[in-house]
Scaffold this active site. Structure first.
Site, PDB file in Angstrom:
ATOM      1  N   ASP A 191       0.826  -1.196   0.000  1.00  0.00           N
ATOM      2  CA  ASP A 191       0.000   0.000   0.000  1.00  0.00           C
ATOM      3  C   ASP A 191       0.874   1.266   0.000  1.00  0.00           C
ATOM      4  O   ASP A 191       1.762   1.415   0.849  1.00  0.00           O
ATOM      5  CB  ASP A 191      -0.860  -0.046   1.268  1.00  0.00           C
ATOM      6  N   GLU A 193       1.526  -0.654  -5.000  1.00  0.00           N
ATOM      7  CA  GLU A 193       0.298   0.125  -5.214  1.00  0.00           C
ATOM      8  C   GLU A 193       0.658   1.603  -5.115  1.00  0.00           C
ATOM      9  O   GLU A 193       0.354   2.277  -4.150  1.00  0.00           O
ATOM     10  CB  GLU A 193      -0.766  -0.251  -4.173  1.00  0.00           C
TER      11      GLU A 193
END
Lengths: 666, 666
Positions: A383, A412
């Site tokens: 993330d 990401e």
């Protein structure tokens, strides 16, 4: 400056792949051929010998392979990446006296020059120099041949035949004089990953929404029940947002409301509560044992579980109390919550990666990854990696992959291009992309050309997502079922790795929180959903066919082989992929306009595929399983979004004419 | 791998210019602005400070200049190359805590956030850290400002005003915390040459053909008499083929005949006879004193004499006897003469640059160049440099330029592109090009785009020649007067340096030795010619006008500012150059078809030039001295080769609308 010692005259430059001057490894897949090219030349007109040398990074012995001259001073060599981990490669080259002599003699003979005795005599001298370095039998053989070239009794014809013989060349190659060899000064690295790093089909889902009844919080057991559905559609990676305890302080409510309603579940990315942090499982989902059971069952279905690495904490994370020094405290005794203007994450504290105790912090974060690795997890979706130091990731990934070279890290990072590329260079296995926002023909063509036809192809492995829990693009909001079908096929055939956020995707969830927003209305990030996957309009059968096509056609499992084909209609995008041996040729056409039927002429580059453009070819429609016969390099096509906005063809012809140029596939 | 020490988070990459990873210097011209760009970024959303540092290579102190953010993580800085010789430059950058705080505060204020006292308080803390490094008065000032930001009695409005003030920024910049600074690890080099390295107009001529009467061997005195003619045409470099004694062994006859007729003069490139070698003057031309006299007179006409460096020997060169070890002897006791299949140079022995005595040989060759440097020569046209080792030239040029930074070396290498570029990188000031063989619109556009719009522009300075004693292109053989005019204008306006081989050029000599050959019939290489420069059809007036246009229009004196303009006729090529300040805009149109009148529409990119495309512009025809008024961005044009196949316009408009984007000129 003194006149330079030595007689190294060869230049080796423009080596490819070489990422940022050798600062970063290129990437390859186990079993694939690693092709290395370089510009190699010297002054004058002499002949050069060039070798590619390679070895596993942890082994000592180099293997040599002769490089081939292509054109315009460009040379090429290759080796097979047969193991996981890093390989090193270098290039060595020299002006080859023997090959120069041989070429010169060949030209003289071809020009029917008669006075070549002196040249044959010179050749004998070159061979006699080599004899000094040759072992017993070889030396004797070479010595004999040198005598033949000097002899008065052998005919000139026989001498020339000997000079041109493969046997002589082979031995001379073996003992070539490398005293003037130039070796490229950098040991370049290529990192070899497992197959799934290059070809993977992802399904993202919130486990807490997996319950079969509305109102109940889903569990890992519920996820198990969902596995047949996911496997049948053809996905092989099942990715869960964070599965850890969720903080209660400033917990977000429905639609990102700052004050939560009582009992709201919060967002899974607000990690950490009294019960624990990144190594703990949210008890509402189950236990670690349940997770192991789920993983094992998934494996039976050919599915690997991927977890989310989100290095941030809810205010209730144990780290906050145990390691306050890992956070940046303000003079008023508070920690500034995360912000990414205009987004505010009041329920999340960022870690201070620059803390003076960073060695301790970094080691702890590494132990989080290793904890899940030890639970059998090998795929991580990371993330927002772009908000943590590059060097942290470079260190972490290399640490993990040293012992677990099968680990896969998906970045990401939706941020500026150079940052996304940097993350890929420093070690991320796969990367999120701008695909989600590339919807027109020119946008897609330009972006895919950058990804597959420039240096980017060596280090950046795209993973295409038509939607994510954060992004519902306007095209999907307004385009209805045809838009979902088109975007799925684009993702699945333009990129060898792609994923969908389901069941939102296959159920064509398309309501934004408000006009102009890319957030979902009633986003699953902030609440437990119950999805009616049994709905009649579920796209699962279509997805199943597309994913089967990917599995059955090896050319769809790589990206460097992508070529765009001309069409005369801006709404029709057409592209093709083919394997190097031309045994698998796929042509895809998508109508990008989800509202209107479109027709146009499509270029079918038969000759470039090595097919006979004078003869008909067979086009098998892989989504409808019908067969058409096409004639010539242009074909008219009509695509009606109301039936199906896209077609995927496999092209064959009874007899192949020949091979396409090798560089086509590089 | 241990977690990494330090907190350097900035990445500096993609630096430009950086030739081959910093292996070679970029090139600049004295007085020019050196613009350096780089991608500079870090993780997160903080603000970066970046500086360009530069210094002369032989000085110790760096000068700093702040870099400006352009877009997409690209930054730019620049400095003036005010001295000859090498400059070094590096980049340093860091995450700037103060600038980040300031930007953050600005956003909060703009968003009308009220609770910013804590942010002001944090700012005071940042300033107080800097106080520790600041000198007396500055420190006191900063300290006071910090107190204001912490004070309870100052209004929030006043605190914000202070926080945003230039005064505060300036002092904080001066004492910025560089402890996390990242410095680009390579010291890059830019080599600064004199003006003529970038803008020069060459006239090549054989002194032996300069006599005013047929049958007499020309002398340096005859050359002096020719100077007014050459100067009037506007040439500022007069280049002579070798002026040394010519060997008699295997001396070539008319049209390269192997057996010379008695009394033939031989080719000037067969250097060396009993009377001497490379440091001697052919007595038929005159004495060293005559040469000095010629040079001095030339200087009065604004002309510099350029000599030929041809490192090769006739069999009669003193080196052959004095230093047989500098040649490659065959087993039969002969030296293989030079060959470049199918060309044979029976009258020339190559030097063996790889001889074991190469230190001695290289030093001797250096002394040849220095001998002529000491005679006042600073411009050298180097014959066939690609057949001698790259390292020899790198060494030789750096040796000469160390003491004579005004020396100019033109590489006469007509060979493969990578070799030509390598020679430019390793030190040649200017280079021969493929211009001679680029005749169509697409050929010219593609080649010039490579030379002026890619990295090549940083190290390769083209010198365009429509003809040379070796090359009479078919276009000139068949195109008549219009072909000569078109090629002259193309050379003179596409490239800031160009040259002609005269008087063959201005007298439009166009007979090849035979059909299909690029050699001149009765080539001056093998005989003394007598040129009738008084002929009525001499192109000298046209050449005079073209060269005057080059002198009077500064934008024609550089290459990176070249842009091609669209036309709707493949026979019409159109391009433009403009200075960065738009004070000088030149548009050139050439009809490439020497046989037929051509007309078409020409794009006149007024808006890109910062002009008002709604208003008329003035186009002054610089060859005919007429003025036209044009309206709009397209203009129709007709060019008749029988009158003049080309036009050169200077474009002006009464009021400028604004400046073009700065990057246009980079």
């Amino acid at each position: 400056m003194q006149p330079i010692e030595g007689n190294e005259r060869v230049v080796i430059e423009g080596v490819s792949p070489e990422i940022d001057g050798g600062l970063f490894p290129a990437k390859s897949i186990i079993g694939d051929e690693v092709t290395v090219e370089a510009d190699i030349f010297a002054d004058g007109h002499e002949v050069i010998s060039a070798y590619l040398l390679y070895r596993r990074a942890n082994e000592a012995i180099w293997t040599e392979t002769l490089m081939q001259f292509l054109a315009n001073d460009r040379w090429q060599g290759s080796f097979t990446a047969s193991d996981l981990g890093n390989y090193l490669y270098i290039i060595t080259a020299w002006v080859d006296q023997f090959k120069t002599w041989r070429q010169d003699l060949k030209r003289r003979v071809e020009a029917k020059q008669k006075d070549i005795e002196i040249n044959l005599f010179i050749g004998a001298g070159i061979i006699r120099e080599v004899v000094k370095r040759a072992s017993g039998a070889d030396g004797k053989q070479l010595s004999n041949w040198a005598e033949v070239l000097r002899s008065n009794t052998t005919s000139q014809k026989d001498k020339v035949k000997l000079a041109m013989s493969d046997e002589l060349s082979k031995l001379m190659e073996k003992y070539a004089d490398r005293s003037s060899a130039v070796t490229y000064p950098k040991k370049l690295v290529i990192s070899v990953d497992r197959k799934k790093a290059g070809f993977s089909t992802w399904y993202e889902m919130f486990p807490r929404s997996a319950a079969d009844k509305p109102g109940r919080h889903g569990t890992f057991r519920d996820c198990e029940a969902r596995l047949p559905y996911i496997a049948e559609m053809g996905f092989d990676v099942l990715y869960f947002p964070p599965v850890h305890p969720i903080g209660s302080t400033n917990r977000k409510g429905k639609n990102n409301a700052v004050i939560t309603r009582q009992g709201g579940p919060g967002t899974p990315w607000a990690i950490g509560a009294e019960e624990g942090g990144h190594k703990e499982i949210n008890s509402q989902l189950g236990t670690l044992e349940d997770f192991h059971h789920l993983s094992a069952t998934a494996q039976e279905y050919g599915i690997e579980i991927a977890l989310d690495i989100a290095f941030q904490c809810s205010p209730d994370h144990p780290y906050v109390k145990e390691h306050p020094e890992w956070f940046l405290w303000r003079p008023d005794g508070t920690v500034q919550y995360s912000e990414n203007p205009p987004k505010k994450y009041q329920d999340i504290y960022p870690l201070n990666f620059e803390t003076e105790n960073r060695q301790e912090l970094w080691e702890e974060l590494k132990s989080v990854v290793l904890f899940w690795v030890e639970q059998g997890v090998r795929i991580f979706r990371v993330d927002n990696p772009h908000t943590k130091p590059f060097r942290f990731w470079e260190w972490l990934i290399s640490e993990v992959k040293r012992d677990y070279p099968d680990a896969i890290f998906l970045a990401e990072a939706f941020t500026r291009p150079k940052i996304m590329y940097r993350l890929a260079k420093l070690g991320f296995t796969q990367s999120y992309t701008y695909f989600t926002w590339r919807n027109t023909k020119s946008e897609l063509t330009e972006y895919l050309t950058e990804l597959t036809k420039t240096e980017v192809k060596y280090f950046f492995r795209p993973n295409f997502w038509p939607n994510t829990p954060d992004i519902l693009h306007e095209y999907l909001q307004t385009g209805g079922r045809p838009a979902f079908m088109a975007r799925l096929v684009l993702a699945a055939t333009l990129s060898s790795s792609y994923g969908i956020y389901g069941p939102a995707f296959e159920l064509m969830e398309n309501l934004p929180r408000e006009k102009g927003s890319e957030e979902y209305l009633n986003s699953e990030k902030y609440e437990v959903k119950n999805w009616d996957i049994g709905r009649k309009d579920n796209l699962k059968d279509f997805i199943t066919r597309v994913n089967r096509t990917r599995r059955e056609n090896p050319t769809l499992q790589s990206n460097r082989n992508l070529w765009f084909n001309a069409t005369d209609n801006q709404n029709l995008i057409c592209y093709s992929k083919h394997t190097e041996d031309l045994s698998n040729i796929i042509l895809v056409i998508v109508n990008l306009n989800p509202h209107q039927k479109q027709s146009g002429w499509i270029n079918v580059p038969l000759a470039a595929w090595g097919l006979n453009s004078e003869r008909p070819c067979r086009a098998r429609d892989l989504l409808n399983d019908t067969i058409e016969t096409w004639q010539g390099e242009w074909n008219q096509m009509e695509l009606d979004p109301n039936t199906c906005p896209t077609r995927i063809f496999r092209i064959t012809q009874d007899t192949l004419r020949g091979k396409a140029p090798k560089t086509l596939n590089n």
